[in-house]
Motif scaffolding. Structure first.
Motif, PDB file in Angstrom:
ATOM      1  N   ARG A 184       0.831  -1.216   0.000  1.00 57.41           N
ATOM      2  CA  ARG A 184       0.000   0.000   0.000  1.00 57.41           C
ATOM      3  C   ARG A 184       0.860   1.258   0.000  1.00 57.41           C
ATOM      4  O   ARG A 184       0.579   2.210  -0.721  1.00 57.41           O
ATOM      5  CB  ARG A 184      -0.932   0.008   1.219  1.00 57.41           C
ATOM      6  N   ILE A 185       1.916   1.245   0.781  1.00 58.06           N
ATOM      7  CA  ILE A 185       2.813   2.409   0.826  1.00 58.06           C
ATOM      8  C   ILE A 185       3.490   2.597  -0.531  1.00 58.06           C
ATOM      9  O   ILE A 185       3.580   3.711  -1.048  1.00 58.06           O
ATOM     10  CB  ILE A 185       3.853   2.244   1.946  1.00 58.06           C
ATOM     11  N   LEU A 186       3.939   1.518  -1.124  1.00 55.55           N
ATOM     12  CA  LEU A 186       4.582   1.585  -2.428  1.00 55.55           C
ATOM     13  C   LEU A 186       3.609   2.090  -3.498  1.00 55.55           C
ATOM     14  O   LEU A 186       3.968   2.933  -4.323  1.00 55.55           O
ATOM     15  CB  LEU A 186       5.125   0.214  -2.812  1.00 55.55           C
ATOM     16  N   LEU A 187       2.396   1.616  -3.471  1.00 55.73           N
ATOM     17  CA  LEU A 187       1.389   2.066  -4.427  1.00 55.73           C
ATOM     18  C   LEU A 187       1.088   3.556  -4.244  1.00 55.73           C
ATOM     19  O   LEU A 187       0.977   4.296  -5.231  1.00 55.73           O
ATOM     20  CB  LEU A 187       0.107   1.242  -4.278  1.00 55.73           C
ATOM     21  N   LYS A 188       0.992   4.016  -3.014  1.00 55.28           N
ATOM     22  CA  LYS A 188       0.754   5.442  -2.764  1.00 55.28           C
ATOM     23  C   LYS A 188       1.905   6.290  -3.276  1.00 55.28           C
ATOM     24  O   LYS A 188       1.698   7.343  -3.878  1.00 55.28           O
ATOM     25  CB  LYS A 188       0.552   5.696  -1.268  1.00 55.28           C
TER      26      LYS A 188
ATOM     27  N   ILE B  31       3.933   5.541  -5.727  1.00 57.21           N
ATOM     28  CA  ILE B  31       3.881   5.520  -7.192  1.00 57.21           C
ATOM     29  C   ILE B  31       2.823   6.486  -7.711  1.00 57.21           C
ATOM     30  O   ILE B  31       3.064   7.239  -8.664  1.00 57.21           O
ATOM     31  CB  ILE B  31       3.634   4.084  -7.704  1.00 57.21           C
ATOM     32  N   VAL B  32       1.669   6.514  -7.081  1.00 51.06           N
ATOM     33  CA  VAL B  32       0.598   7.421  -7.502  1.00 51.06           C
ATOM     34  C   VAL B  32       1.022   8.871  -7.290  1.00 51.06           C
ATOM     35  O   VAL B  32       0.832   9.722  -8.173  1.00 51.06           O
ATOM     36  CB  VAL B  32      -0.712   7.104  -6.743  1.00 51.06           C
TER      37      VAL B  32
ATOM     38  N   VAL C 198       1.473  11.753 -10.228  1.00 48.16           N
ATOM     39  CA  VAL C 198       0.774  13.037 -10.196  1.00 48.16           C
ATOM     40  C   VAL C 198       1.775  14.190 -10.301  1.00 48.16           C
ATOM     41  O   VAL C 198       1.558  15.148 -11.055  1.00 48.16           O
ATOM     42  CB  VAL C 198      -0.079  13.162  -8.915  1.00 48.16           C
ATOM     43  N   ILE C 199       2.862  14.095  -9.585  1.00 46.43           N
ATOM     44  CA  ILE C 199       3.894  15.139  -9.652  1.00 46.43           C
ATOM     45  C   ILE C 199       4.502  15.203 -11.057  1.00 46.43           C
ATOM     46  O   ILE C 199       4.733  16.287 -11.585  1.00 46.43           O
ATOM     47  CB  ILE C 199       4.973  14.892  -8.580  1.00 46.43           C
TER      48      ILE C 199
END
Length: 60
Positions: free
Chosen positions: A6-10, A12-13, A17-18
């Motif tokens: 979950r941390i890795l996916l966040k 990446i997202v 976005v940046i």
């Protein structure tokens, strides 16, 4: 392992976005002179497009 995923996916997202935001920011014509110092160093920031192209074609 779920927590790490979950941390890795966040991350990446957030990174995506940046990336999209900065790419859109770089494409704005009014902001480019403030972001690119190369134009200031070359001394072509106040030239028209044809004068700018003539500057580069004379160097060859």
């Amino acid at each position: 392992m779920k927590r790490f995923d979950r941390i890795l996916l966040k991350l990446i997202v957030i990174q995506f976005v940046i990336l999209v935001f900065t790419q859109l920011l770089i494409q704005q014509k009014s902001i480019q002179p403030y972001l690119s110092r190369v134009v200031q160093y070359e001394g072509v920031n106040k030239l028209t497009v044809t004068e700018w192209l003539e500057t580069f074609s004379q160097e060859e």
